[in-house]
Design a protein around this motif. Structure first.
Motif, PDB file in Angstrom:
ATOM      1  N   GLY A   1      -8.607  77.610  39.150  1.00 39.26           N
ATOM      2  CA  GLY A   1      -7.657  78.625  39.622  1.00 39.26           C
ATOM      3  C   GLY A   1      -6.358  77.990  40.100  1.00 39.26           C
ATOM      4  N   LEU A   2      -6.488  76.847  40.750  1.00 40.75           N
ATOM      5  CA  LEU A   2      -5.305  76.094  41.173  1.00 40.75           C
ATOM      6  C   LEU A   2      -4.483  75.673  39.956  1.00 40.75           C
ATOM      7  CD1 LEU A   2      -3.646  74.069  43.029  1.00 40.75           C
ATOM      8  CD2 LEU A   2      -5.470  72.447  42.583  1.00 40.75           C
ATOM      9  N   GLY A   3      -5.185  75.245  38.917  1.00 39.56           N
ATOM     10  CA  GLY A   3      -4.497  74.782  37.712  1.00 39.56           C
ATOM     11  C   GLY A   3      -3.592  75.850  37.124  1.00 39.56           C
ATOM     12  N   VAL A   4      -4.123  77.066  37.023  1.00 39.57           N
ATOM     13  CA  VAL A   4      -3.315  78.115  36.391  1.00 39.57           C
ATOM     14  C   VAL A   4      -2.204  78.582  37.334  1.00 39.57           C
ATOM     15  CG1 VAL A   4      -4.573  80.214  37.037  1.00 39.57           C
ATOM     16  CG2 VAL A   4      -3.502  80.049  34.794  1.00 39.57           C
ATOM     17  N   ALA A   5      -2.347  78.328  38.608  1.00 42.08           N
ATOM     18  CA  ALA A   5      -1.289  78.707  39.546  1.00 42.08           C
ATOM     19  C   ALA A   5      -0.055  77.837  39.376  1.00 42.08           C
ATOM     20  CB  ALA A   5      -1.799  78.613  40.990  1.00 42.08           C
ATOM     21  N   VAL A   6      -0.253  76.544  39.153  1.00 41.48           N
ATOM     22  CA  VAL A   6       0.917  75.663  39.193  1.00 41.48           C
ATOM     23  C   VAL A   6       1.190  74.845  37.932  1.00 41.48           C
ATOM     24  CG1 VAL A   6       0.930  75.462  41.711  1.00 41.48           C
ATOM     25  CG2 VAL A   6      -0.425  73.856  40.376  1.00 41.48           C
ATOM     26  N   MET A   7       0.280  74.820  36.970  1.00 46.32           N
ATOM     27  CA  MET A   7       0.610  73.986  35.810  1.00 46.32           C
ATOM     28  C   MET A   7       0.053  74.431  34.466  1.00 46.32           C
ATOM     29  SD  MET A   7      -1.782  70.678  36.668  1.00 46.32           S
ATOM     30  CE  MET A   7      -1.253  70.504  38.358  1.00 46.32           C
ATOM     31  N   GLU A   8      -1.076  75.094  34.416  1.00 48.00           N
ATOM     32  CA  GLU A   8      -1.737  75.289  33.120  1.00 48.00           C
ATOM     33  C   GLU A   8      -1.160  76.459  32.336  1.00 48.00           C
ATOM     34  OE1 GLU A   8      -6.004  75.365  33.017  1.00 48.00           O
ATOM     35  OE2 GLU A   8      -6.120  74.151  34.826  1.00 48.00           O
TER      36      GLU A   8
ATOM     37  N   MET B   1      -1.195  82.054  29.359  1.00 46.64           N
ATOM     38  CA  MET B   1      -2.411  81.785  28.583  1.00 46.64           C
ATOM     39  C   MET B   1      -3.057  80.488  29.062  1.00 46.64           C
ATOM     40  SD  MET B   1      -2.785  81.251  24.454  1.00 46.64           S
ATOM     41  CE  MET B   1      -2.143  82.859  24.002  1.00 46.64           C
ATOM     42  N   GLN B   2      -4.237  80.605  29.624  1.00 42.76           N
ATOM     43  CA  GLN B   2      -4.931  79.417  30.144  1.00 42.76           C
ATOM     44  C   GLN B   2      -5.957  78.935  29.130  1.00 42.76           C
ATOM     45  OE1 GLN B   2      -7.238  79.968  33.764  1.00 42.76           O
ATOM     46  NE2 GLN B   2      -7.148  77.801  34.285  1.00 42.76           N
ATOM     47  N   ASP B   3      -6.232  77.652  29.171  1.00 40.27           N
ATOM     48  CA  ASP B   3      -7.247  77.088  28.278  1.00 40.27           C
ATOM     49  C   ASP B   3      -8.416  76.557  29.101  1.00 40.27           C
ATOM     50  OD1 ASP B   3      -7.763  76.272  25.371  1.00 40.27           O
ATOM     51  OD2 ASP B   3      -8.240  74.456  26.475  1.00 40.27           O
ATOM     52  N   GLN B   4      -9.610  76.669  28.526  1.00 36.67           N
ATOM     53  CA  GLN B   4     -10.802  76.172  29.229  1.00 36.67           C
ATOM     54  C   GLN B   4     -10.735  74.661  29.390  1.00 36.67           C
ATOM     55  OE1 GLN B   4     -10.751  77.969  26.489  1.00 36.67           O
ATOM     56  NE2 GLN B   4     -11.799  79.906  26.898  1.00 36.67           N
ATOM     57  N   ALA B   5     -10.174  73.979  28.399  1.00 38.32           N
ATOM     58  CA  ALA B   5      -9.977  72.526  28.476  1.00 38.32           C
ATOM     59  C   ALA B   5     -11.214  71.786  28.965  1.00 38.32           C
ATOM     60  CB  ALA B   5      -8.760  72.200  29.342  1.00 38.32           C
ATOM     61  N   PHE B   6     -12.368  72.206  28.487  1.00 41.08           N
ATOM     62  CA  PHE B   6     -13.572  71.404  28.764  1.00 41.08           C
ATOM     63  C   PHE B   6     -13.365  70.025  28.150  1.00 41.08           C
ATOM     64  CE2 PHE B   6     -14.385  74.562  25.354  1.00 41.08           C
ATOM     65  CZ  PHE B   6     -14.317  73.726  24.255  1.00 41.08           C
ATOM     66  N   LEU B   7     -13.979  69.011  28.742  1.00 46.78           N
ATOM     67  CA  LEU B   7     -13.677  67.657  28.256  1.00 46.78           C
ATOM     68  C   LEU B   7     -14.426  67.300  26.980  1.00 46.78           C
ATOM     69  CD1 LEU B   7     -13.004  65.136  31.115  1.00 46.78           C
ATOM     70  CD2 LEU B   7     -11.533  66.775  30.003  1.00 46.78           C
ATOM     71  N   GLY B   8     -15.660  67.739  26.818  1.00 41.94           N
ATOM     72  CA  GLY B   8     -16.433  67.366  25.630  1.00 41.94           C
ATOM     73  C   GLY B   8     -15.941  68.155  24.434  1.00 41.94           C
ATOM     74  N   PRO B   9     -15.383  67.495  23.421  1.00 39.78           N
ATOM     75  CA  PRO B   9     -14.797  68.248  22.311  1.00 39.78           C
ATOM     76  C   PRO B   9     -15.855  69.031  21.525  1.00 39.78           C
ATOM     77  CG  PRO B   9     -14.943  65.910  21.755  1.00 39.78           C
ATOM     78  CD  PRO B   9     -15.330  66.042  23.206  1.00 39.78           C
ATOM     79  N   GLU B  10     -15.413  70.078  20.844  1.00 38.65           N
ATOM     80  CA  GLU B  10     -16.287  70.821  19.937  1.00 38.65           C
ATOM     81  C   GLU B  10     -16.851  69.830  18.929  1.00 38.65           C
ATOM     82  OE1 GLU B  10     -13.234  71.801  20.758  1.00 38.65           O
ATOM     83  OE2 GLU B  10     -13.152  73.991  20.966  1.00 38.65           O
ATOM     84  N   SER B  11     -18.138  69.825  18.769  1.00 36.70           N
ATOM     85  CA  SER B  11     -18.744  68.837  17.878  1.00 36.70           C
ATOM     86  C   SER B  11     -20.203  69.158  17.657  1.00 36.70           C
ATOM     87  CB  SER B  11     -18.620  67.442  18.489  1.00 36.70           C
ATOM     88  OG  SER B  11     -18.951  67.475  19.867  1.00 36.70           O
ATOM     89  N   GLY B  12     -20.742  68.551  16.610  1.00 38.87           N
ATOM     90  CA  GLY B  12     -22.152  68.741  16.329  1.00 38.87           C
ATOM     91  C   GLY B  12     -22.525  68.091  15.009  1.00 38.87           C
TER      92      GLY B  12
ATOM     93  N   PRO C   1      -0.412  71.623  22.223  1.00 33.81           N
ATOM     94  CA  PRO C   1      -1.850  71.397  22.082  1.00 33.81           C
ATOM     95  C   PRO C   1      -2.250  69.937  22.341  1.00 33.81           C
ATOM     96  CG  PRO C   1      -0.839  71.453  19.923  1.00 33.81           C
ATOM     97  CD  PRO C   1       0.261  71.625  20.918  1.00 33.81           C
ATOM     98  N   SER C   2      -2.056  69.455  23.551  1.00 34.04           N
ATOM     99  CA  SER C   2      -2.480  68.092  23.878  1.00 34.04           C
ATOM    100  C   SER C   2      -2.584  67.978  25.392  1.00 34.04           C
ATOM    101  CB  SER C   2      -1.462  67.071  23.378  1.00 34.04           C
ATOM    102  OG  SER C   2      -0.309  67.126  24.199  1.00 34.04           O
ATOM    103  N   PHE C   3      -3.302  66.984  25.857  1.00 28.74           N
ATOM    104  CA  PHE C   3      -3.374  66.775  27.301  1.00 28.74           C
ATOM    105  C   PHE C   3      -2.092  66.143  27.846  1.00 28.74           C
ATOM    106  CE2 PHE C   3      -8.272  66.747  28.005  1.00 28.74           C
ATOM    107  CZ  PHE C   3      -8.246  68.124  28.116  1.00 28.74           C
ATOM    108  N   THR C   4      -1.180  65.765  26.943  1.00 27.09           N
ATOM    109  CA  THR C   4       0.119  65.306  27.420  1.00 27.09           C
ATOM    110  C   THR C   4       0.948  66.503  27.865  1.00 27.09           C
ATOM    111  OG1 THR C   4      -0.040  63.695  25.642  1.00 27.09           O
ATOM    112  CG2 THR C   4       2.048  63.792  26.823  1.00 27.09           C
ATOM    113  N   ASP C   5       0.779  67.605  27.156  1.00 23.81           N
ATOM    114  CA  ASP C   5       1.658  68.754  27.380  1.00 23.81           C
ATOM    115  C   ASP C   5       0.955  69.956  28.001  1.00 23.81           C
ATOM    116  OD1 ASP C   5       3.985  67.523  26.247  1.00 23.81           O
ATOM    117  OD2 ASP C   5       3.004  67.720  24.311  1.00 23.81           O
ATOM    118  N   TYR C   6      -0.341  70.067  27.799  1.00 27.12           N
ATOM    119  CA  TYR C   6      -1.100  71.090  28.530  1.00 27.12           C
ATOM    120  C   TYR C   6      -1.727  70.366  29.714  1.00 27.12           C
ATOM    121  CZ  TYR C   6      -4.202  74.821  29.873  1.00 27.12           C
ATOM    122  OH  TYR C   6      -4.823  75.806  30.611  1.00 27.12           O
ATOM    123  N   LEU C   7      -1.243  70.664  30.913  1.00 28.32           N
ATOM    124  CA  LEU C   7      -1.663  69.877  32.079  1.00 28.32           C
ATOM    125  C   LEU C   7      -2.825  70.550  32.794  1.00 28.32           C
ATOM    126  CD1 LEU C   7       1.879  69.070  33.494  1.00 28.32           C
ATOM    127  CD2 LEU C   7       0.488  67.720  31.899  1.00 28.32           C
TER     128      LEU C   7
END
Ligand code: FES
Ligand code: FES
Lengths: 794, 197
Positions: free
Chosen positions: A701-708, A204-215, A722-728
């Motif tokens: 694509g590289l991310g999901v190959a080796v870490m995500e 399961m890959q995450d989009q992990a866009f940097l700008g958080p959901e907000s408004g 659910p964090s950038f410490t653990d979802y690389l």
């Protein structure tokens, strides 16, 4: 008539700069590098409150009661809302199936589902008050995979389903299923000299866009609400938001605020309705900003998949048949699952010619996190599997893997498994040739700097885990096939408004669309298109909002094609209008006004022979030409639900990768040395952005190959990382150089011949890296991401 | 509590700051300086990077109180900061020719303003202009943090090698660009800097 620019005193015409084909720079670049660009999380309003969402701590449970009294009594808290406070009968939303509750009622179906909302004067106050809400859950067994979903005694994730897919699925815990049958795969298998099968697992890959959901939602005096938000499709949001609020669509005014990446993760609603509900209830502006932890629960992910494939080939290396079964985990709510199934099945064969196929793809309802759109949309998972199969076949036939692919590559005119004929260039073999013909990066680069190994260039990097011993190199190839735009009969259109007028003695054009600029560069190309079509230097891009017709989604690689096409089409109509005005005013000055093909260039009206007839300033004077038009691509049809036949796709795009990796076989650490890519883009409207998109897609694509990978506990269906410490996601140290070759073979059906770009590079990047790791280690490796323990078998 | 500190050269004072508030929150929500971004608030992504007494830090991990009496530079002050940087750059230099972009290559990159709102070089620092010119900005959410980090790198090392750049920027995530154009931008800024020194 007071014409000052009579034909006799006009200077020579000049080409307009900054048109299509040039690497013009982003109009928002300066704002973005100075910190002035207003992202959705930067919104601020006098007297504003902060909203917070309380989410379920369990994946599947009945809610017996919710006690908000203590939260409500907290000083600084203005409002606490639960399901009971929703103002209308419409309590769900959804892209295709309205199965997603705005706030959980009766049940929660996945870990992190929104249950209650709090508005307070400080974000921390809201968070602490939410923690005081007491929910009495009665835990239910969790459905986490195909076996538990269709078990005879399985609970139904959605009882009483009545959507239009339900009639065609074998079990109510299946969202949608699409078979594609052509020819007779069993019969054709008899012709095969070799047959290979494989079972593949895609994490399961995450989009992990940097700008958080907000408004920010601001209540207005007419009882409506103004919403400033980061999204991929304003009008789709609006269509889902207004009914839940019980407001007519014209009372929910949406404006796009700065979007910090999207990649499919902003197709579904996140905080939109929540902020509006709190704003309408409190009568105050309400801002919601997710933190990273919440962001992992606030959007859908890429479908994890289990894929079973069988391929056969003759001893000369011609593919005989293909059978596959693709099981996608859609999680608790449907989101875009039906369309993802359509893509996974119709693109399951990849860019290869195979007459006889037997394909089945389906998506499950489970209690795992909901999955939906992500860059590559169903085609990514299939590409990972069919490319592994191609390598296996080539190895079994003792053929070069690239030559084997080229031998079977589709071309223009190939009939795909759906029966649709590819009627535009399909340079699959050529793209493979391009990546293969690049010189390989030198061996053992960590040595080349001097006698000591530069550990920074080795797997493990500065952790200093190896100085080169146990490090082996591998090279791998892959190619993929992606559709562009929305398929299967969807009424996919875009709207553009283009205005041309004279301001301060200069002709100026304004483009107004509802296109979400999420970083892809649409705003840059819109200005380029208008400069090309209208011959003006000054182009202003109006902010995207719902005061203009829908632009459709910024997804499916469709925006340059669709909204770019709409801008082009509307600009052409504006040009005709301008020329009409010119003929009326100045037509008598020169016969060419009536006889020649006229263009707008460099602020002037010129003939196709280059003769200048008038200044635009004199043609327009104080008139403005202002048009809003819709634009559609050629129609598609839904796939037949039994045979999967039908002209379902608009356009195809292709990319190929070569990956070079070095693997520390002792520790299982992988360093990707280079990831070369070749892609056909039809026409590069902005070469700089084209390359940027290709490199960005390649890196995901590289991310999901080796870490995500989002890791979901199979026993509890709870998300563990659910964090950038653990979802690389890849850092600059994990990402190699990405040389890019761009082909421009025009698709005659598309505006300017262009081809959607954003997604294709995400497909083949993953299997190329996997193939290179297999090549280096000799291991089978049938899952992604590859972790050290898979390489060391520990 | 009250916090007094200098932000981008100007003395500032923030009142009613709750002890748990981060420097990032105070900058963004109290000072009206939203340039530093909030992508993780966990110290993992670098989007919130600012300089605290010259040292790049994740402002999401700095308690606002720790900034008392200190100097903060954010992306909003970067152009001014780089203009008034003291003296020459004390970098170690790099003798081999394969470090960074050559001057010739750098000259081929030219800022071409495309309309009224695009980068006329005016008030940008070299690294800001280079990010625009090299196409290193897509969604731009990572950009402010990367700019502050890259500017500090160039201050320390006026011709960093690719490995140096990667090392210096390894704490800044970007999800859009694939980093290649970010490398281009840093090389470009270094080459231009070399030209003017
Ligand atoms: S927001 Fe501070 S490091 Fe991510
Ligand atoms: S440009 Fe979007 S995160 Fe870097």
């Amino acid at each position: 008539m007071g014409v000052t620019g009579s034909p006799t005193n006009i200077k020579q015409g000049s080409k307009t700069k900054g048109g299509i084909g040039e690497s013009t720079l982003r109009p928002d670049g300066t704002l973005k590098v100075t910190g002035e660009f207003a992202y959705s999380s930067d919104m601020w309003h006098e007297d504003m409150l902060w909203g917070f969402t309380l989410r379920s701590t369990t994946a599947h449970a009945e809610i017996r009661s919710i006690d908000i009294s203590e939260a409500l009594a907290t000083s600084g808290v203005y409002s606490v809302l639960t399901y009971d406070d929703l103002p209308t009968e419409m309590k769900n939303y959804g892209l295709e199936i309205q199965d997603t509750p705005v706030l959980a009622h009766g049940k929660v179906r996945h870990h992190g589902e929104p249950v209650a909302l709090v508005a307070a004067d400080h974000p921390e106050t809201a968070r602490r008050a939410a923690a005081k809400i007491k929910i009495d859950y009665v835990e239910l067994p969790v459905i986490t995979d195909e076996a538990s979903a269709i078990a005879p005694d399985a609970l139904l994730v959605h009882e009483g389903r009545d959507d239009h897919h339900i009639g065609h699925v074998p079990h109510p815990n299946i969202v949608h299923r699409q078979p594609i049958i052509r020819g007779d795969a069993d019969e054709a298998a008899k012709r095969a000299a070799v047959i290979v099968t494989g079972d593949y697992v895609f994490g399961m890959q995450d989009q992990a866009f940097l700008g958080p959901e907000s408004g920010l939602a601001v209540p207005s005096e007419d009882g409506g609400v103004d919403l400033y938000v980061a999204t991929q499709w304003l009008h789709s949001d609006l269509r889902q938001i207004a009914p839940v609020l019980g407001l007519p669509e014209d009372k929910v005014r949406m404006t796009l605020s700065g979007v910090g990446g999207a990649f499919g993760g902003r197709e579904d609603l996140s905080m939109q309705i929540h902020a509006c509900l709190l704003a309408l209830r409190t009568g105050k502006p309400v801002k919601i900003v997710y933190n990273r932890f919440e962001s992992f629960f606030g959007h859908v992910h890429r479908h994890p998949a289990k894929l079973h494939y069988e391929h056969g080939a003759t001893k000369d290396g011609k593919l005989t048949h293909m059978k596959c079964r693709i099981v996608l985990d859609g999680g608790a709510y449907a989101s875009a699952s039906p369309a993802v199934v359509g893509n996974a099945s119709s693109l399951a064969v990849g860019p290869y010619v195979i007459e006889d196929v037997d394909i089945e793809a389906l998506a499950l309802y489970t209690n795992n996190p909901p999955c939906g759109a992500m860059r590559g949309f169903g085609a990514v998972q299939a590409c990972f599997a069919y490319e592994a199969q191609m390598d296996k076949l080539a190895a079994k036939l003792d053929m070069d893997p690239v030559e084997f692919r080229q031998l079977n590559a589709m071309t223009q005119g190939t009939k795909l498994p759906t029966g649709q004929v590819c009627d535009s260039p399909a340079p699959v073999a050529e793209l493979l040739r391009l990546v293969k013909s690049r010189p390989l990066p030198p061996e053992q680069q960590w040595l080349s700097a001097g006698e000591d190994a530069d550990v920074r260039a080795l797997p493990g990097g500065l952790s200093n885990t190896t100085h080169g011993e146990g490090v082996v190199r591998g090279v791998g190839y892959a190619v993929g096939l992606k559709n562009v735009g929305f398929s299967e009969g969807f009424d996919d259109y875009s709207t553009a408004r283009v205005r041309m007028e004279v301001i301060n003695g200069e002709p100026v054009a304004t483009v107004h669309t509802a296109m979400a600029e999420v970083g892809q560069g649409g705003v840059t190309v819109h200005a380029q298109i208008v400069r090309t079509e209208l011959g003006v230097n000054q182009v202003t891009i109006h902010p995207a909002d719902t005061q203009v017709g829908s632009a459709g989604s910024t997804s499916a690689s469709r925006q340059t094609y669709m909204t770019g096409g709409a801008v082009k089409n509307t600009a052409e109509a504006v040009r005709e209008k301008v020329l009409e005005i010119g003929r009326a005013k100045l037509g008598t000055y020169h016969p060419a006004w009536a006889t020649a093909e006229l263009l707008l260039e460099g602020g002037k009206v010129v003939t196709d022979g280059g003769e200048v007839l008038a200044d635009l300033v004199d043609v327009l004077e104080d008139e403005a030409v202002d048009l809003e038009l819709e634009w559609r691509h050629r129609p598609t049809v839904a796939f037949d639900l039994v045979t999967g036949q039908g002209d379902g796709h608009v356009q195809y795009s292709f990319a190929a990768h070569r990956a070079v990796v070095e693997v520390d076989t002792e520790l299982g650490l992988v360093k990707v040395i280079e990831l070369a890519v070749a892609q056909d883009v039809g026409k590069a409207l902005n070469p700089l952005s084209v390359v940027g998109q290709i490199q960005g897609g390649t890196t995901q694509g590289l991310g999901v190959a080796v870490m995500e990978e989002i890791i979901v506990d199979p026993k509890t269906a709870k998300v563990r990382n659910p964090s950038f410490t653990d979802y690389l996601i890849p850092t600059i140290l994990d990402t190699p150089t990405i040389p890019v070759d761009v082909l421009e073979l025009a698709d005659e059906h598309a505006p300017y011949g262009l081809r959607g770009i954003g997604e294709a590079p995400t497909l083949s990047s993953t299997p190329a890296v996997l193939s290179a790791i297999r090549n280096a280690t000799g291991l089978e490796l049938n899952r992604t991401p590859i972790r050290p323990e898979h390489i060391t078998a520990t | 509590m009250r916090v007094n500190f200098t932000v981008n050269g100007r003395p500032q004072e923030a009142d009613d700051v709750w002890e748990g508030e981060s420097l990032l929150y105070v900058l963004r929500e109290r000072m009206g300086l939203p340039g530093s971004k909030n992508a993780c608030e966990q110290g993992e992504c670098g989007s919130c990077t600012v300089r605290l007494d010259g040292v790049p830090v994740c402002s999401c991990l700095v308690a606002a109180g720790q900034a008392e009496g200190r100097e903060v530079v954010t992306v909003e002050g970067l152009a001014d900061y780089s203009k008034h940087r003291d003296g020459a750059h004390p970098g170690t230099g790099c003798a081999s020719s394969d470090c960074g972009t050559s001057l010739d290559a750098a000259k081929r990159w030219q800022s071409k303003p495309t309309d009224g709102r695009t980068g006329e070089a005016g008030d940008l620092s070299p690294i800001q202009q280079a990010f625009i010119d090299a196409g290193a900005v897509q969604c731009g959410f990572c950009t402010p943090g990367l700019l502050v980090a890259a500017d500090e790198l160039l201050e320390q090392n006026d011709s960093p090698s690719d490995a140096d750049i990667r090392e210096a920027l390894s704490g800044n995530l970007c999800r859009c660009t694939g980093y290649e154009k970010i490398l281009d931008a840093v090389r470009l800024a270094a080459a231009r800097q070399e030209e003017t020194v």
